[in-house]
Design a protein around this motif. Structure first.
Motif, PDB file in Angstrom:
ATOM      1  N   GLU A   1      30.927  78.645  85.442  1.00  0.00           N
ATOM      2  CA  GLU A   1      32.154  79.392  85.681  1.00  0.00           C
ATOM      3  C   GLU A   1      31.854  80.831  86.066  1.00  0.00           C
ATOM      4  N   CYS A   2      32.751  81.345  86.837  1.00  0.00           N
ATOM      5  CA  CYS A   2      32.592  82.736  87.277  1.00  0.00           C
ATOM      6  C   CYS A   2      33.861  83.480  86.923  1.00  0.00           C
TER       7      CYS A   2
ATOM      8  N   PRO B   1      35.424  76.974  87.765  1.00  0.00           N
ATOM      9  CA  PRO B   1      33.972  76.939  87.984  1.00  0.00           C
ATOM     10  C   PRO B   1      33.636  76.290  89.313  1.00  0.00           C
ATOM     11  N   LEU B   2      32.339  76.453  89.687  1.00  0.00           N
ATOM     12  CA  LEU B   2      31.984  75.966  91.023  1.00  0.00           C
ATOM     13  C   LEU B   2      30.602  75.331  91.011  1.00  0.00           C
TER      14      LEU B   2
ATOM     15  N   ALA C   1      28.850  77.501  95.552  1.00  0.00           N
ATOM     16  CA  ALA C   1      28.286  78.777  95.088  1.00  0.00           C
ATOM     17  C   ALA C   1      27.486  79.445  96.205  1.00  0.00           C
ATOM     18  N   ILE C   2      26.762  78.599  96.966  1.00  0.00           N
ATOM     19  CA  ILE C   2      26.014  79.173  98.096  1.00  0.00           C
ATOM     20  C   ILE C   2      26.980  79.637  99.180  1.00  0.00           C
TER      21      ILE C   2
ATOM     22  N   TYR D   1      27.055  82.396  89.278  1.00  0.00           N
ATOM     23  CA  TYR D   1      26.369  81.107  89.336  1.00  0.00           C
ATOM     24  C   TYR D   1      24.864  81.297  89.342  1.00  0.00           C
ATOM     25  N   PHE D   2      24.428  82.214  90.164  1.00  0.00           N
ATOM     26  CA  PHE D   2      22.974  82.381  90.307  1.00  0.00           C
ATOM     27  C   PHE D   2      22.362  83.162  89.156  1.00  0.00           C
ATOM     28  N   CYS D   3      23.200  83.957  88.478  1.00  0.00           N
ATOM     29  CA  CYS D   3      22.702  84.556  87.244  1.00  0.00           C
ATOM     30  C   CYS D   3      22.379  83.455  86.244  1.00  0.00           C
TER      31      CYS D   3
END
Lengths: 613, 489
Positions: free
Chosen positions: A331-332, A351-352, A357-358, A365-367
């Motif tokens: 989730e973001c 969330p994704l 996310a890309i 997400y990338f964190c």
């Protein structure tokens, strides 16, 4: 009539004296023939000159066989001072030959008026000036044909480099090569310097009988080899046209071979200036331009944070490590929050999963991905996890020199563990260095490395060392440019990342401007945050999705968001390369009229404000 | 004996008694000269071979003239030379002096030694040498003449002196020294051995004094003479050392006093030493008379003379002209003037690059490309050396040595002192020419404008040498005719 003994002695002595003198002289002659100074070579020096013939320098072609660098006939102006008739009209002479008046006056002043020595006072006279001089019939001046470099398509100045007369230091340094003499040209930068040995050829030796005026070729000169570049001249020209007025660089690579199609850095200069008479002054202007540094080849010499484009690498590492699956959702919440730590993100659905996310470039997400890589249970600590992560990153060509075939490549920077140990006194974990998740922080790379990343993803897991030369004369380039370098990420993990990149361009991502109908363009934008001025705009892309023909990275300094500057530029270059036409003239206009703010960055008096997001 | 010759003249054939071997050597040398001159003045195919604009064609004409004159000389009665020797001498002197006349005299290389007649130039000093040889021979064949008498020697000096005057006027130093070569003849005639040594020493000292600063040379001389006197006087060497010690003590004393009152000048101490030595001469004579040591006279004399030479050599040198000084300095290695040493350097290169057999005829690069400016005149020896190598030079040396030795032998066989003195004079002059010319061509001597006889291009030298040599031949021929049994050698 005295025949006493004294008389006989005297007669004998007279005869002995005469014979003795001749014998002494004969011994002297023998001594001169066989054991004295080297008279044979001195006699030869009296009428033989050994001249070294300089061969024409090799020319440089682009991948389509068009000239990038061409040899052009020019003339050296030679003065024989004693023949010059006084009074001499310097102004008229300067007008005829195009030599600057002050240079001419300086040369005339320096040379003794009655000297019989021939001295070159100006070089690179045009054919027209030579003709005018011949017609004017001014005595005391002759010209000698020579060649200079000309650039029919004034592009790729940084890549091609320039040549100049060798200086004293260079002569001393290269004395062992037994090639260079005073006033010889030598490649000073770029390909001219890197391929100096191939381009210069071999000098010939001519035995010249000064008295009979006969040449005898002892060994013929061998012309320098031509270079066939991988650069596409038209594409390069277009790229430089698009970059005009901006600060940044574009690198395009053919993924299937590693050949560099475009290597454009902006601001640039006209390479024709380097063979012009004003090069010295012009060079100093370029050198002393403190703000934009036009001599800097930003494609390889500029280290920049890769920004969001680096998320691709993190995703691939996560997939390989098994801590990320394409269907994982995070989730973001307007960013990533952990205690006091907050990493902001732009608004999007949450969330994704990975591909979205890309596509939308979600920071949170990338964190999460980055944390899960470093905090993997396989490693004892996140520090060891970091070391593993760093090995992956280096396998993509970040933080190491790629080994390209022209000089002055930088390696970028992927901090080693020690760096953080020192900075944080060994008390750090994934959260401390969370910026690396989104390609910020201490991470630095060059545009070439970004383009190489695009090519690696296009190839699904390997890359060829990028190179700019395809053929040297008739020889192909070395094996090191024809072997694959595999990353530590296996091939099957790339597809999901490619899917995300495709979505970013074609469905609902950040770079839909890069969409080209009929070609499944894949891309990823980046916006590297920058404490000084506007953010840098980045874009990596390749197309088509299957069987990629071109992989490209654009990096526009202070270009604000990735989609604003880098995407249209890279997309237009892709379009020209793939379709041979530009169907979006409006986009070209948009790029050309794009107003970027540099005052923010370069105004030193302005207080440096760190901006959020 | 004179009557006998007159009688024979009527009864013998024209060339009877002629030394055919000598004439053959003469012709061989002239031929070598022609070959060398052709090579040195060869202008390639662009000029017709027999075109008169070629310098070697002129040389062929000179050879023709020489051979004609040689023939004429052989036709003449050999008694003529003795009879009219003084006439020839005066005539040649007047001819040499005519170079001073405006309109006729020509100046080249700083020497006013030529007269121009039409298109031809003549160097009369060469003929004056023939005149000198005749004059000296005539003088020394007088019955009253004895080489041991100082009065007779004074006469010889008097007859040589005009040549020096002419040479000084013409400023042709090198040719003037030819007169000195008569020393060889005088030596043969029985000149005092010590006088000969003295003259040789003076010449050696003259050049040494230019090479070395005077003070070390002086010290060297003092040591040398001390050693010689010690050897000659054997047990009495302590006396000599005492004498020298006193000499130096007095000189230093005087010099000290002088230095108190006057500022220091050039070689002042040395001048003082000279004065004290001369002042001490009466004491020496007295002591020698008492102790009866004849050698000491000589040693003291040599010492005084050598010191005088040291003193005068600089004066003499200063009287030379600029180019002459430069030539001597170049030879001694004192001057680095490139222009002055150019000729010699290039000539040395030509000689040194010749090798054993040379570069081949007309193939010598130094000559073909005119690197040696005087390649056909004064420096013709380097042409031969370059194109025919060591072998060619060896043959030339052999021919010259034979030529001169034969000339001397002619003199030895003469029945009268006139012929003997004349032949030896001619041989001396020839030797001097050859030795000096080849010497400076090889860089062993300072450059003097002296030709290589019979080889060098130029009419005067060839004609004069031919006349000189064939007078000797004619004298020799008459001697052979007169003698029933001829001494072979």
């Amino acid at each position: 009539m005295r025949y006493n003994s004294s008389n006989d002695i005297r007669r004998f002595f007279s005869h002995v004296l005469v014979i003795g003198i001749f014998v002494c002289y004969f011994i002297g002659l023998i001594y001169m023939q066989f054991s004295s100074a080297d008279y044979d070579s001195k006699a030869e020096d009296n009428y033989i000159s050994y001249l070294r013939e300089t061969p024409p320098r090799g020319e440089i072609f682009d991948r389509n066989g068009n000239y990038l660098v061409q040899n052009q006939v020019c003339y050296d102006l030679i003065i024989t001072p004693y023949k010059v008739q006084q009074p001499f009209d310097t102004v008229q002479f300067a007008k005829i030959t195009g030599v600057e008046l002050f240079r001419l006056k300086r040369a005339l002043k320096r040379l003794p008026a009655k000297s019989r020595d021939k001295t070159i006072i100006a070089r690179r006279l045009s054919a027209e000036a030579n003709l005018r001089l011949q017609e004017s019939g001014i005595e005391g001046f002759t010209t000698k044909a020579s060649t200079m470099r000309s650039y029919p398509r004034p592009v790729a100045a940084h890549l091609l480099g320039y040549i100049a007369e060798i200086d004293e230091k260079g002569l001393r340094y290269r004395a062992s090569e037994n090639f260079y003499e005073e006033r010889d040209y030598i490649g000073k930068s770029g390909l001219e310097a890197e391929y100096e040995h191939q381009l210069r050829g071999e000098k010939g030796l001519i035995r010249y009988n000064r008295k009979e005026k006969i040449d005898e070729v002892m060994s013929p000169s061998v012309p320098g080899k031509d270079l066939i570049c991988t650069i596409d001249g038209r594409l390069q020209e277009f790229a430089e046209e698009l970059l005009k007025g901006k600060v940044g660089s574009v690198v395009a690579i053919e993924p299937s071979t590693g050949e560099i199609l475009v290597m454009a850095s902006s601001p640039t200069y006209d390479p024709n200036e380097s063979s012009g008479p004003q090069w010295g002054n012009y060079y100093m202007q370029l050198l002393n331009h403190e703000v934009r540094r036009p001599l800097l080849n930003r494609t390889t010499k500029s280290s920049q944070p890769p920004g969001s484009t680096f998320k691709l690498v993190n995703a691939l590492i996560g997939l390989q490590e098994g801590v990320l699956k394409p269907h994982y959702r995070y989730e973001c919440n307007h960013g990533y929050h952990y205690g006091k730590i907050k990493m902001g993100c732009h608004p999007h659905a949450s969330p994704l999963n990975l591909d979205y996310a890309i596509a939308t470039s979600c920071n949170a997400y990338f964190c999460n991905v980055f944390r899960s890589i470093l905090e993997n249970k396989r490693y004892k600590s996140s520090k060891e996890g970091y070391e593993a992560w760093r090995e992956y990153v280096e396998s993509f060509g970040f933080g190491v020199e790629l080994g390209v075939d022209f000089p002055n490549e930088i390696s970028g920077y992927v901090p080693p563990r020690k760096f953080y140990d020192k900075r944080y006194h060994a008390r750090w974990n994934a959260l401390t260095i969370l910026s690396l998740a989104i390609g910020q922080g201490e991470l630095l790379c060059s545009t070439l490395q970004l383009a190489n990343l695009a090519a690696t993803i296009a190839n699904r897991g390997y890359f060829y060392t990028p190179h700019t030369v395809r053929m040297i004369g008739k020889d192909s380039i070395g094996e090191e440019f024809r072997s694959r370098h595999y990353t530590k990420v296996e091939k099957q993990h790339f597809e999901s990342v490619v899917k995300g990149m495709w979505r970013a361009v074609n469905v609902d991502g950040t770079c839909r401007a890069a969409n080209l109908a009929g070609f499944d363009v894949c891309g990823k934008t980046g916006t590297s945050q920058n404490p000084k001025g506007d953010d840098h705009s980045t874009f990596v892309s390749f197309a088509p999705r299957n069987n990629p023909k071109i992989a490209i990275a654009a990096y526009i300094e202070h270009g604000r968001s990735g989609a604003e500057a880098a995407v249209p530029i890279a997309s237009l270059i892709e379009e020209l390369y793939l379709t041979d036409t530009i169907r979006r003239p409006a986009l070209v206009d948009y790029v050309k009229n794009l107003k970027l703010n540099y005052w923010n960055a370069y105004d030193s008096k302005k207080k440096r404000v760190k901006k959020d997001v | 004996m004179f009557n006998q010759r007159v009688h024979n003249r009527q009864s013998v054939k024209l060339f009877s008694g002629l030394d055919y071997g000598f004439v053959a050597i003469y012709l061989a040398l002239v031929a070598i000269g022609l070959v060398a001159v052709i090579s040195a003045t060869w202008r390639g195919d662009d000029v017709a071979i027999f075109s008169l604009s070629n310098e070697y064609m002129k040389h062929i004409i000179y050879i023709g003239m020489s051979l004609t004159i040689a023939f004429v000389i052989l036709l003449c009665d050999s008694g003529l030379w003795h009879k009219y020797a003084y006439v020839f001498y005066v005539a040649s002197l007047l001819l040499a002096l005519s170079t001073m006349l405006p309109g006729i005299g020509l100046e080249r290389n700083g020497a006013r030694a030529w007269i121009g007649v039409g298109g031809f130039t003549l160097q009369p000093i060469e003929f004056a040498m023939v005149g000198l040889a005749l004059g000296v021979a005539r003088l020394m064949s007088d019955y009253s003449f004895s080489v041991e008498k100082p009065k007779s020697l004074m006469k010889v000096a008097l007859i040589i002196l005009p040549i020096f005057v002419v040479v000084k006027l013409q400023n042709d130093f090198g040719t003037g020294l030819i007169a000195c070569s008569l020393l060889l003849m005088l030596f043969r005639e029985g000149l005092n051995m010590w006088l000969c040594i003295l003259i040789v020493c003076v010449v050696v000292l003259f050049f040494l004094s230019m090479l070395m600063p005077p003070t070390p040379l002086l010290v060297a001389l003092v040591i040398l003479f001390s050693v010689i006197s010690a050897i000659l006087m054997r047990q009495r060497w302590k006396v000599a050392i005492k004498y020298l010690g006193v000499l130096f003590f007095v000189t230093t004393l005087l010099y000290g006093v002088y230095a108190l009152f006057a500022e220091e000048g050039d070689n002042t101490y040395y001048k003082f030493l000279l004065c004290t030595t001369i002042a001490s001469l009466p004491a020496i004579i007295w002591w020698t008379y008492r102790a009866n040591i004849r050698e000491l006279y000589l040693i003291t004399g040599l010492f005084v003379v050598s010191m005088s030479v040291l003193f005068t050599s600089n004066v003499l040198y200063d009287n030379l002209h600029g180019y002459q000084k430069l030539r001597i300095d170049t030879w001694l290695g004192l001057s680095q003037d490139r222009d002055a040493s150019y000729n010699v350097n290039q000539s040395k290169i030509a000689i040194g690059s010749g090798g054993l057999t040379g570069k081949g005829y007309l193939q010598g690069t130094q000559i073909r490309y005119k690197m040696v400016p005087e390649r056909h005149t004064d420096f013709i020896f380097c042409t031969i050396c370059e194109e025919f190598g060591l072998l060619g030079a060896g043959v030339l040396f052999l021919l010259y040595a034979l030529f001169i030795l034969k000339l001397m032998r002619m003199g030895d066989n003469q029945q009268e002192s006139f012929g003997r003195v004349y032949c030896y004079s001619a041989a001396s002059i020839l030797t001097y020419h050859v030795v000096i010319n080849i010497g400076f061509t090889m860089g062993f001597m300072p450059v003097m404008g002296i030709t290589l006889p019979l080889i060098s291009y130029g009419g005067s030298s060839l004609l004069a040498t031919t006349i000189m040599v064939f007078i000797a031949v004619s004298l020799d021929a008459s001697t052979r005719r007169a003698l029933p049994v001829y001494r072979k050698w």
